[in-house]
Design a protein around this motif. Structure first.
Motif, PDB file in Angstrom:
ATOM      1  N   ALA A  35       0.820  -1.217   0.000  1.00 39.91           N
ATOM      2  CA  ALA A  35       0.000   0.000   0.000  1.00 39.91           C
ATOM      3  C   ALA A  35       0.849   1.260   0.000  1.00 39.91           C
ATOM      4  N   THR A 106      -2.312  -5.487  -1.981  1.00 44.95           N
ATOM      5  CA  THR A 106      -3.122  -4.331  -1.613  1.00 44.95           C
ATOM      6  C   THR A 106      -4.198  -4.104  -2.663  1.00 44.95           C
ATOM      7  N   GLY A 126      -8.390   4.157   1.040  1.00 40.38           N
ATOM      8  CA  GLY A 126      -6.967   3.830   1.049  1.00 40.38           C
ATOM      9  C   GLY A 126      -6.183   4.321   2.233  1.00 40.38           C
ATOM     10  N   TYR A 127      -6.706   5.262   3.006  1.00 45.85           N
ATOM     11  CA  TYR A 127      -5.948   5.803   4.131  1.00 45.85           C
ATOM     12  C   TYR A 127      -5.877   4.795   5.276  1.00 45.85           C
ATOM     13  N   LYS A 128      -4.743   4.784   5.945  1.00 43.58           N
ATOM     14  CA  LYS A 128      -4.489   3.854   7.053  1.00 43.58           C
ATOM     15  C   LYS A 128      -4.965   4.454   8.362  1.00 43.58           C
ATOM     16  N   THR A 129      -5.600   3.634   9.193  1.00 43.63           N
ATOM     17  CA  THR A 129      -6.065   4.078  10.509  1.00 43.63           C
ATOM     18  C   THR A 129      -4.984   3.805  11.553  1.00 43.63           C
ATOM     19  N   LYS A 133      -5.884  -0.603  10.018  1.00 46.37           N
ATOM     20  CA  LYS A 133      -6.860  -0.925   8.985  1.00 46.37           C
ATOM     21  C   LYS A 133      -6.782   0.110   7.856  1.00 46.37           C
ATOM     22  N   ARG A 134      -7.536  -0.121   6.787  1.00 51.31           N
ATOM     23  CA  ARG A 134      -7.558   0.785   5.647  1.00 51.31           C
ATOM     24  C   ARG A 134      -8.990   1.190   5.316  1.00 51.31           C
TER      25      ARG A 134
END
Length: 348
Positions: A35, A106, A126-129, A133-134
């Motif tokens: 990713a 990904t 697409g943003y990561k937490t 998670k995404r």
């Protein structure tokens, strides 16, 4: 209170102007994932698609109309090259991709949507937490105005397919430049964030640059404190929690202030780190440059009206923390967001 009324009264004036333009060295480096390395870009003209590879890896890429329908029986393309690699898609429709590589797997889609008749169209996936998670691609999109979209643009949006549109513009903005909805759109909502009396563009032209910056800071505080605006963002989140309204697109004129706060609150509700939220917010400066540079050159003292600054969004975030202890508390208690439901809908 008087200053708040001034902020309220100037929102439409801003909208009119916008619409007119048509870690340390000793720390071990974090391992790159698929990713981090792979992304998708699309060109507005012809909607050509490219895989962008930012580190050496052996990879295969697969495509489909939805994440569930990605055809894993045969790769669209395989390779080891880095840089920008054109993908042999069969049509100009929106697509989802899965990359399998020596760096892992990904799911991808384009961050910046390929609009010939728009500037600031973006997928918030697409943003990561903070818990790894995404955010799912293809569910929620932030944009600027929709009144100049081409036939090809509308066909592309229909292939997502966009189902709902939330319009944060004033009634006068909507009347002057009505949305061109994609054929797939079934629901349209006008949640106009423009309370109070109106101030003309001539009044705005009297601002100094410092006054304009101060105004933008106060406006972002107002976004999270004015009861009428709070109710509109509350309605917005009710739609976001209704899976039948997805995929959903929300916008204003520039897609940076009213929409920028909406996007920041959406990402915050999913547990995305504030650093990433601010990075997404600042992308408006890149995508709107071609739209507003002529106006900035003509009225340099009004540059803050046409751009975003971290200080603007930070003012709203700090106000939420001051009044409610945290942004999460604000979302739960003020906007009445079911955070657990949001995360079940939007996170992988």
């Amino acid at each position: 209170m008087k200053h708040a009324r001034l902020i309220r009264s100037t929102l439409v004036g801003i909208a009119a102007l916008l619409a007119f333009a048509g870690c340390g060295k000793s720390e071990r480096a974090e391992k790159q994932t698929a990713a981090d390395v792979f992304s998708i870009e699309r060109e507005a003209r012809g909607k050509r698609a490219f895989l962008v590879v930012n580190a050496p890896a052996k990879w295969s890429i697969y495509a489909g109309d939805s994440v569930e329908k990605i055809d894993m029986t045969a790769p669209l393309l395989e390779g080891t090259q880095t840089g920008r690699v054109e993908l042999p898609l069969k049509n100009a429709n929106h697509a989802f991709f899965r990359v399998k590589s020596t760096l892992g797997e990904t799911v991808l889609a384009e961050r910046h949507l390929p609009m010939s008749g728009g500037y600031n169209f973006r997928d918030l996936g697409g943003y990561k937490t903070v818990d790894g998670k995404r955010v799912r691609w293809g569910r929620v999109f932030r944009t600027d105005d929709l009144n100049k979209l081409t036939t090809e643009d509308l066909a592309y949006l229909a292939s997502v397919p966009i189902t709902s549109i939330v319009d944060f513009r004033s009634e006068s903005e909507i009347k002057a430049a009505p949305d061109l909805p994609a054929p797939s759109v079934r629901h349209q909502y006008a949640y106009s964030i423009t309370p109070g009396n109106l101030t003309s563009a001539d009044d705005l032209n009297q601002f100094t640059k410092k006054q304009t910056e101060e105004f933008m800071i106060e406006m972002n505080r107002l976004f999270v404190t004015d009861e009428r605006i709070i109710e509109l963002y509350r309605k917005f989140f009710k739609l976001l929690q209704d899976e039948g309204k997805l995929p959903l697109m929300f916008h204003c004129s520039a897609g940076k202030d009213r929409t920028g706060m909406g996007a920041a609150l959406f990402l915050a509700s999913l547990g995305v780190d504030e650093k990433i939220i601010f990075e997404d917010y600042l992308l408006s400066n890149r995508y709107l440059a071609g739209k507003y540079e002529p106006l900035i050159k003509k009225n340099p003292q009004l540059e803050p009206l046409y751009r975003v600054s971290p200080e603007f969004l930070r003012a709203g975030f700090e106000q939420m923390k001051k009044d409610h202890g945290s942004v999460e508390n604000y979302l739960r208690k003020v906007l009445q967001v079911d955070l657990e439901k949001m995360r079940s809908l939007y996170l992988d």
